[in-house]
Write an enzyme that holds these catalytic residues in place. Structure first.
Site, PDB file in Angstrom:
ATOM      1  N   SER A 319       0.808  -1.235   0.000  1.00 17.21           N
ATOM      2  CA  SER A 319       0.000   0.000   0.000  1.00 17.21           C
ATOM      3  C   SER A 319       0.825   1.261   0.000  1.00 17.21           C
ATOM      4  CB  SER A 319      -0.919   0.009   1.217  1.00 17.21           C
ATOM      5  OG  SER A 319      -1.775  -1.093   1.150  1.00 17.21           O
ATOM      6  N   HIS A 362     -15.271   1.295   2.798  1.00 14.58           N
ATOM      7  CA  HIS A 362     -14.999   2.531   3.512  1.00 14.58           C
ATOM      8  C   HIS A 362     -16.053   3.598   3.285  1.00 14.58           C
ATOM      9  CE1 HIS A 362     -10.828   0.837   3.404  1.00 14.58           C
ATOM     10  NE2 HIS A 362     -10.824   1.347   4.617  1.00 14.58           N
ATOM     11  N   CYS A 375      -7.468   3.056   1.399  1.00 16.00           N
ATOM     12  CA  CYS A 375      -8.590   2.413   0.719  1.00 16.00           C
ATOM     13  C   CYS A 375      -8.179   1.921  -0.658  1.00 16.00           C
ATOM     14  CB  CYS A 375      -9.757   3.418   0.579  1.00 16.00           C
ATOM     15  SG  CYS A 375     -11.114   2.742  -0.401  1.00 16.00           S
TER      16      CYS A 375
END
Lengths: 608, 362
Positions: A319, A362, A375
């Site tokens: 991420s 989310h 996200c």
């Protein structure tokens, strides 16, 4: 009175006898004319070679200091037991004598003699290093029985805190057969010591110095009688590193036996303040003429301590790569800070369903909240809009896909995939779904922890940081200081400051607004960062799903900088099989930030 | 003791050159023994003095009387050689030393003189022009017994030096060609036999290494190479007295004994070697001159045999130093350090002077 004997016939025989002897003596006189008049230059040279021995006076290797002048590498006198091959008249007898000496290893002697056959016979061969006082006394006391053995004082490389410095410094050992054929080692001879990894290798030419030479008069047993002349050695240069050992040690402590690496950079200069690779190794064990027994334990360690994990190993960024996609999206105008996407927990793109890490989704996300919450769905959408070519371009601008140019050895480029790469490397076409995976740092992307720290520094400095480096300056015996200029190798980024500011705000939120990186928060320091968690899905693990072993656990990343305003330091932490990035890597980064700021404050206090 | 009239015929040239070489010898021993314990030069000087005394004695007694007593000397030497074989002191591997009234001596050295006297005695009354098997057999027996006893010590080098005494006596007495050929063949066969069955490895090494010393420079060829380096590096004028590096730094083996001529070559150069070789040639020429002018057969044989003995030592030793002959451990007359040997060489010169003094009666 005797009757005279007729001696006439004997006189000719006498003459013959005299002639034979006369001829022999004349031939001998001619032989001496040949030896002493015709061949005198040849024999004079041989007699000079007999009596004059050229001995190398080893140059002491340069010291290595940390940025606070703490000694990281020095030279320590060590007694070596040597063999003088010119003193050996009967090899079997010599070997038999050596065999009877309890502390000498006959195999070392035999292999040593074979290995250094090419060296002139007056060059002594080391058969034991670090001889103790008893062993030195033993050899010295037997100078008459063992004239071929001697004790010699050598300067041996010594690292006061070997485990902490070995990833950066490497070690020093005998030049290898292959290295001797390389042009950079052409002045070396078998048995010479050279840096074999890290800084010792990268700056070997600076540290090595120039050996001196002395011409000695020796007798037939190779014993020195007097010195004819001497050229003093030029010591190696003293090298000061950018590294701060206190931060390094704080980071090592934070790892607590975990496997991984961490790098802390000064954002303003590109100086590497700390570089840690765990597990580390004892560089003193590897340094010297012989590999000690511990060598094998280092080699057989399943975690390969000789690898500098911060630069030699590359991993999927996970991420943390979302920062690149965010910057690309903003700079290219495919999104604005206010652009929102709805995250229902998954997204179906190009006919495939891509999940968000949060099963329930989310909800509606803007750029800031998407970074804070990491996200996936938001970045799937940005990635789709950007396309792989532009993602790859921004990844490269932001430090990935090529070496940072750090002054250490073995740096890996990592990989920024694009269709062209796939065609040439895999022989297949790029398919659109891959772009979606790359957008959240999965797929074929590979980055090193150092690249990650550099990446963070680029974001923190709006692209104005310099090439990461460990050499701060060096100076020679005259005291003239040569500072390292970090500006060379700085790259033009060409991304607007406003874009970086948006992303930095997001990273601040990750740590300080209840995001995934809250464990990195240091009160009052405005730490900014991004976590990453990398799935370990090797085939071995899939075949054996029952074994929930250490190897199945995910890798964790934390990348960040501090403070938010006028950033000073950037950090990347990678923990192998550490679990979620926010849980393992972020606290280690926190330790690094704390160490940096407390030391900085202490020093400014003492300075003022 | 010496008839004044005899002094008229004293060969001052022979005496002078002998003394000159001896002085050079003491100086070379002094230079060569720098790195050894002191006292070598002094000892050599005192041996020369002793040598002069025994030389005077040797020239005083009429050589006919000495030759007449030869069988007695011969018997004593054989007994001494047998004695040392069983009870002698071992020095450098050979059982060759005898201790007499505090003096150590080598009977094998004394044997050289005794053999010359013994052959002189044998051929003094020999009137034929050619020797026959009987004479050759007798000479072989006379020389063979001490030769074998000496070789058994084992001191092959000294044993070999008996051969030129026998050879020169036989040549003078008239050696038929076929015998010469026969003896050479026999000698070769004995050599081959000795090579395969008698010689020890170190002896073989020493004999072969001079052919190709570079083959094993650290081994048996080492001494030969170092000697040649010493001599060759001396050049024309040499490195200067006591300045020879090969000698001072101990690259030269046996530099005060067998290889003393190498020290001369290194320190005094071609000038020095030529000068000393010239003196040796003078000594030999005067020796043969004494033989030529001898009053009788006995004098001729004695002077010629002893001159051949001295010449043989010089040729073999200097040849070894020059690297053209094998290393045999034969010392150099008047130059090499050594008590018995020096004394025996002075006695040889004394006997030659003896013959010269008693040349044709006026």
């Amino acid at each position: 009175m005797k009757i005279y004997d007729d001696l006439k016939p004997l006189e000719s025989r006498l003459a013959a006898l005299e002639l034979i002897i006369g001829v022999c003596l004349s031939v001998l006189a001619m032989t001496f004319w040949y030896l002493q008049i015709l061949r005198t230059d040849h024999y004079r040279q041989l007699s000079e070679e007999n009596r004059i021995r050229e001995a190398v006076v080893k140059a002491p290797r340069g010291l290595v200091l940390d940025r606070n002048r703490r000694i990281l590498a020095e030279n320590r006198p060590s007694f070596s037991i040597i063999v003088r091959r010119e003193g050996i008249t009967d090899l079997t007898a010599t070997l038999e004598k050596i065999r009877r000496i309890p502390f000498l290893n006959i195999d070392t002697v035999v292999t040593g003699l074979a290995k250094y056959k090419s060296l002139p016979s007056h060059v002594p061969i080391v058969i034991k290093e670090d001889a103790g006082p008893d062993e030195v006394a033993f050899i010295e006391a037997r100078r008459l029985e063992l004239p071929e053995l001697a004790v010699q004082v050598e300067f041996k490389r010594y690292y006061p805190s070997p485990q902490a410095v070995s990833p950066v410094l490497g070690y020093v050992s005998e030049v290898s057969e292959a290295q001797l054929h390389q042009s950079s080692f052409k002045t070396l001879r078998a048995g010479d010591l050279v840096g074999q990894a890290g800084l010792e290798r990268r700056y070997d030419a600076l540290l090595r110095g120039v050996d001196g030479r002395s011409r000695e008069v020796v007798n037939s047993r190779g014993r020195k009688i007097s010195e004819l002349d001497r050229i003093e050695p030029t010591p190696g240069r003293t090298v000061m590193l950018t590294v701060d050992m206190q931060i390094t040690e704080a980071l090592r402590t934070a790892f607590q036996g975990k496997v991984g690496s961490a790098v802390m950079l000064d954002v303003r200069t590109g100086e590497i303040l700390a570089l840690v690779s765990e597990p580390s190794y004892d560089s003193n064990v590897l340094t010297g003429h012989f590999s000690r027994e511990e060598w094998t334990s280092i080699l057989s360690n399943p975690y390969h301590p000789l690898q500098n994990r911060a630069i030699n190993n590359v991993h999927s960024p996970g991420s943390t790569f979302k920062l690149t996609v965010a910057i690309g999206g903003l700079e290219e105008g495919v999104i604005t800070p206010g652009t929102t996407f709805f995250c229902p927990g998954s997204a179906t793109i190009y006919g495939h369903t891509f999940n968000c890490w949060k099963a329930g989704g989310h909800g509606t996300m803007n750029l800031h909240s998407a970074i804070v919450n990491s996200c996936n769905v938001y970045f799937y959408q940005v990635g789709k809009k950007l396309g792989i070519e532009r993602i790859a371009r921004y990844a490269r601008i932001l430090g990935f896909g090529s070496p940072t140019g750090v002054d250490l050895t073995g740096e890996q480029s990592g990989l920024v995939p694009d269709p062209q790469w796939k065609k040439s490397a895999r022989g297949a076409d790029w398919y659109p779904g891959e772009t979606i995976s790359v957008a959240i740092g999965q797929g074929s992307l590979l980055v090193s922890p150092l690249q990650m720290a550099y990446h963070a520094a680029l974001i923190a400095s709006s692209g104005s940081t310099f090439r990461p480096h460990v050499l701060r300056s060096y100076w020679d015996a005259t005291g003239q200081v040569f500072p390292n200029d970090p500006r060379e190798g700085a790259r033009a980024v060409g991304i607007s400051d406003a874009v970086f500011e948006q992303v930095r705000d997001g990273m601040w939120g990750v740590v300080n607004q209840g995001g995934t990186g809250h464990r990195a928060a240091v009160a009052g320091r405005d730490v900014c960062g991004k976590t990453g968690t990398v799935q370990v899905a090797s085939k071995a693990n899939l075949k054996n799903p029952g074994a929930v072993s250490e190897a199945l656990k995910v890798h964790s990343w934390f990348v960040g900088f501090a403070p938010l305003d006028k950033p000073e330091v950037a950090v990347a932490v990678f923990v192998e099989h550490g679990g979620a990035g926010g849980e393992t890597a972020a606290p280690i980064a926190k330790t690094a930030f704390e160490a940096y700021f407390s030391l900085r404050d202490d020093r400014s206090k003492t300075a003022s | 003791m010496i008839d004044r009239r005899l002094l008229v015929n004293l060969d001052w040239v022979l005496l002078g050159s002998t003394l000159l070489v001896s002085i050079v010898g003491v100086m070379l021993v002094s230079s060569a023994s720098q790195s050894l314990q002191t006292g070598f030069a002094e000892k050599q000087a005192s041996w020369c003095a002793i040598g002069l005394v025994v030389m005077v004695i040797a020239m005083s007694i009429d050589y006919h009387r000495l030759a007449d007593q030869a069988p007695v000397f011969y018997l004593l030497v054989i007994l001494a050689l047998m004695y040392v074989l069983f009870f002698g002191r071992i020095i450098s591997g050979a059982r060759s030393w005898i201790t007499l009234a505090g003096f150590r001596a080598q009977p094998s050295e004394v044997a050289k003189i005794v053999l010359a006297l013994m052959l002189t005695k044998y051929f003094a009354e020999f009137r034929q022009n050619r020797v026959s098997a009987r004479e050759i057999g007798a000479v072989a027996l006379i020389v063979g017994i001490p030769l074998l006893l000496t070789a058994a010590q084992p001191d092959l080098g000294t044993a070999v030096t008996f051969l030129p005494i026998a050879a020169s006596a036989l040549i003078l007495a008239g050696m038929p060609t076929r015998w010469l050929v026969g003896i050479i063949c026999t000698f070769l066969m004995i050599s081959l036999f000795a090579w395969f069955f008698l010689l020890k490895d170190y002896q073989k090494d020493r004999l072969t290494s001079f052919i190709s010393p570079e083959a094993d420079p650290k081994g048996s060829g080492y001494h030969s190479i170092q000697s040649r380096i010493a001599v060759g590096s001396g050049g024309f004028t040499g490195k200067g007295y006591t300045q020879g590096t090969q000698s001072r730094l101990e690259f030269l083996p046996a530099r005060h004994t067998d290889f003393v001529f190498s020290v001369l070559g290194e320190e005094e150069g071609f000038v020095g070697t030529l000068a000393v070789l010239g003196l040796y040639m003078l000594i030999i020429q005067r020796g043969f001159s004494a033989a030529r002018h001898a009053r009788d057969r006995a004098g001729l044989f004695l002077a010629a045999c002893l001159t051949s003995l001295i010449a043989f030592h010089i040729i073999i030793n200097v040849g070894m130093v020059a690297g053209v002959l094998p290393i045999t451990g034969i010392p150099l007359p008047f130059l090499s350090y050594g008590g018995s040997f020096t004394a025996v060489m002075f006695v040889s010169v004394g006997l030659i002077l003896n013959v010269r003094m008693r040349k044709t009666v006026n």
